[in-house]
Design a protein around this motif. Structure first.
Motif, PDB file in Angstrom:
ATOM      1  N   ARG A 180       0.866  -1.179   0.000  1.00 34.94           N
ATOM      2  CA  ARG A 180       0.000   0.000   0.000  1.00 34.94           C
ATOM      3  C   ARG A 180       0.902   1.229   0.000  1.00 34.94           C
ATOM      4  NH1 ARG A 180       1.819  -3.032   3.415  1.00 34.94           N
ATOM      5  NH2 ARG A 180      -0.086  -3.983   4.126  1.00 34.94           N
ATOM      6  N   CYS A 181       0.271   2.388  -0.310  1.00 41.68           N
ATOM      7  CA  CYS A 181       1.042   3.626  -0.421  1.00 41.68           C
ATOM      8  C   CYS A 181       1.017   4.388   0.912  1.00 41.68           C
ATOM      9  CB  CYS A 181       0.377   4.481  -1.500  1.00 41.68           C
ATOM     10  SG  CYS A 181       1.317   5.906  -1.973  1.00 41.68           S
ATOM     11  N   TYR A 199       4.457   7.357   8.861  1.00 41.76           N
ATOM     12  CA  TYR A 199       3.539   7.279  10.010  1.00 41.76           C
ATOM     13  C   TYR A 199       2.255   6.546   9.631  1.00 41.76           C
ATOM     14  CZ  TYR A 199       6.686  10.295  12.444  1.00 41.76           C
ATOM     15  OH  TYR A 199       7.818  10.776  13.047  1.00 41.76           O
ATOM     16  N   THR A 200       1.735   5.816  10.593  1.00 43.59           N
ATOM     17  CA  THR A 200       0.527   5.039  10.334  1.00 43.59           C
ATOM     18  C   THR A 200      -0.097   4.600  11.648  1.00 43.59           C
ATOM     19  OG1 THR A 200      -0.364   3.260   8.967  1.00 43.59           O
ATOM     20  CG2 THR A 200       1.670   2.756  10.175  1.00 43.59           C
ATOM     21  N   LYS A 244      -0.992  -3.343   8.052  1.00 43.75           N
ATOM     22  CA  LYS A 244       0.476  -3.282   7.900  1.00 43.75           C
ATOM     23  C   LYS A 244       1.164  -3.289   9.265  1.00 43.75           C
ATOM     24  CE  LYS A 244       0.000   1.114   6.308  1.00 43.75           C
ATOM     25  NZ  LYS A 244      -1.212   1.351   7.125  1.00 43.75           N
ATOM     26  N   SER A 267      -8.048  -0.012   8.816  1.00 44.23           N
ATOM     27  CA  SER A 267      -8.027  -1.361   8.212  1.00 44.23           C
ATOM     28  C   SER A 267      -9.126  -2.285   8.729  1.00 44.23           C
ATOM     29  CB  SER A 267      -6.674  -2.074   8.398  1.00 44.23           C
ATOM     30  OG  SER A 267      -5.603  -1.262   8.035  1.00 44.23           O
TER      31      SER A 267
HETATM   32  C1  LIG Z   1      -0.909   8.950  -1.800  1.00 42.72           C
HETATM   33  C2  LIG Z   1      -1.287   8.171  -0.557  1.00 42.72           C
HETATM   34  C3  LIG Z   1      -0.687   8.480   0.648  1.00 42.72           C
HETATM   35  C4  LIG Z   1      -1.016   7.775   1.809  1.00 42.72           C
HETATM   36  N1  LIG Z   1      -0.343   8.048   2.958  1.00 42.72           N
HETATM   37  C5  LIG Z   1      -0.580   7.284   4.053  1.00 42.72           C
HETATM   38  C6  LIG Z   1       0.223   7.454   5.224  1.00 42.72           C
HETATM   39  O1  LIG Z   1       1.179   8.268   5.272  1.00 42.72           O
HETATM   40  N2  LIG Z   1      -0.056   6.664   6.300  1.00 42.72           N
HETATM   41  C7  LIG Z   1      -1.064   5.727   6.277  1.00 42.72           C
HETATM   42  O2  LIG Z   1      -1.276   5.051   7.276  1.00 42.72           O
HETATM   43  N3  LIG Z   1      -1.822   5.541   5.180  1.00 42.72           N
HETATM   44  C8  LIG Z   1      -1.594   6.283   4.067  1.00 42.72           C
HETATM   45  N4  LIG Z   1      -2.336   6.075   2.919  1.00 42.72           N
HETATM   46  C9  LIG Z   1      -3.392   5.033   2.960  1.00 42.72           C
HETATM   47  C10 LIG Z   1      -2.725   3.646   2.780  1.00 42.72           C
HETATM   48  O3  LIG Z   1      -2.420   3.426   1.413  1.00 42.72           O
HETATM   49  C11 LIG Z   1      -3.607   2.498   3.298  1.00 42.72           C
HETATM   50  O4  LIG Z   1      -4.881   2.534   2.738  1.00 42.72           O
HETATM   51  C12 LIG Z   1      -3.735   2.510   4.818  1.00 42.72           C
HETATM   52  O5  LIG Z   1      -2.527   2.836   5.457  1.00 42.72           O
HETATM   53  C13 LIG Z   1      -4.200   1.143   5.337  1.00 42.72           C
HETATM   54  O6  LIG Z   1      -3.294   0.151   4.890  1.00 42.72           O
HETATM   55  P1  LIG Z   1      -3.263  -1.312   5.522  1.00 42.72           P
HETATM   56  O7  LIG Z   1      -4.697  -1.754   5.672  1.00 42.72           O
HETATM   57  O8  LIG Z   1      -2.514  -2.153   4.528  1.00 42.72           O
HETATM   58  O9  LIG Z   1      -2.557  -1.217   6.831  1.00 42.72           O
HETATM   59  C14 LIG Z   1      -2.014   6.758   1.750  1.00 42.72           C
HETATM   60  C15 LIG Z   1      -2.626   6.462   0.532  1.00 42.72           C
HETATM   61  C16 LIG Z   1      -2.255   7.154  -0.605  1.00 42.72           C
HETATM   62  C17 LIG Z   1      -2.912   6.785  -1.919  1.00 42.72           C
END
Ligand SMILES: Cc1cc2nc3c(=O)[nH]c(=O)nc-3n(C[C@H](O)[C@H](O)[C@H](O)COP(=O)(O)O)c2cc1C
Length: 214
Positions: A62-63, A77-78, A84, A142
């Motif tokens: 994922r991004c 950060y997340t 993930k 998620s």
């Molecule tokens: C351009 C872009 C930037 C993103 N930046 C973040 C980020 O910095 N942190 C984050 O947690 N999710 C970010 N997301 C959302 C993640 O892609 C993802 O949907 C989310 O982290 C849940 O992922 P997981 O279920 O695999 O843990 C971003 C998505 C996009 C398209």
């Protein structure tokens, strides 16, 4: 599919990458490329595809947005309880792929992810826009939810509850720092004869640099 996508392709002609122009230090090289991506106004220059592995060895990507290069580590950060986050608890092995289409460049990083210290996450959290801080507090990232209304109501309730008060970082939200063991720089070239240079971390902490076949 109605559209024939087999012929969607273009030549990569922007330029090449030569060993003599590469820094011996991959972090200096990465910063140079990131700055060039920012200067070139590429779309989302800090966006990076993060790859993790599940307990049973299945990959997922994922991004996210890169927020810092700290002590030669890549920081994003997340939510620590997101998919993930859970996968990183099980296995710290991680990959990061930066893709700067406009520059015909890609950087691929592999390494180990560790949580940054809480005070580092606090510092970054404080810089986030107010609504993003509220969002991080109420989103069970998620996990399935019954509808958008559910999250909007939680957002409004939390905004009202914290009106005039400090919006603190929730403990389940913070940074991961990726310590790389491999960093590859890729520059697209004509006829798919791309330039690739791989930095591999050695036991003595130096970096071996090799050109890879395209
Ligand atoms: C351009 C872009 C930037 C993103 N930046 C973040 C980020 O910095 N942190 C984050 O947690 N999710 C970010 N997301 C959302 C993640 O892609 C993802 O949907 C989310 O982290 C849940 O992922 P997981 O279920 O695999 O843990 C971003 C998505 C996009 C398209």
């Amino acid at each position: 599919m109605k559209i024939d996508i087999r012929n969607i392709r273009r030549e990569y002609l922007r330029g090449g990458l030569a060993r003599k122009n590469l820094s011996d230090n991959p972090f200096i090289q990465f910063q140079k490329w990131l700055e060039e991506a920012i200067d070139a106004n590429v779309n989302e220059p800090t966006a990076v595809i993060v790859g993790t592995v599940s307990e049973d060895g299945k990959p997922s990507t994922r991004c996210v947005l890169l927020k810092e290069l700290r002590d030669d580590k890549f920081v994003f950060y997340t939510n620590y309880e997101s998919r993930k986050g859970k996968q990183l608890t099980g296995s710290p092995y991680i990959s990061l792929t930066f893709l700067w289409h406009e520059l015909e460049r890609q950087v691929h990083v592999e390494g180990i992810a560790t949580k940054v210290p809480p005070e580092v996450s606090d510092d970054y959290y404080k810089t986030r826009p107010y609504k993003s801080r509220i969002g991080a507090r109420i989103s069970p990232q998620s996990r399935p939810i019954s509808g958008r209304m559910k999250i909007m109501l939680a957002f409004i309730r939390e905004s009202i509850r914290l009106a005039g008060k400090e919006v603190k970082r929730p403990e389940n939200w913070g940074g991961y720092a990726v310590t790389p063991t491999r960093i590859e720089f890729w520059q697209g070239r004509e006829s798919r004869l791309h330039d690739r240079f791989l930095y591999t971390l050695q036991n003595d902490q130096s970096w071996k640099i090799e050109r890879l076949a395209p």
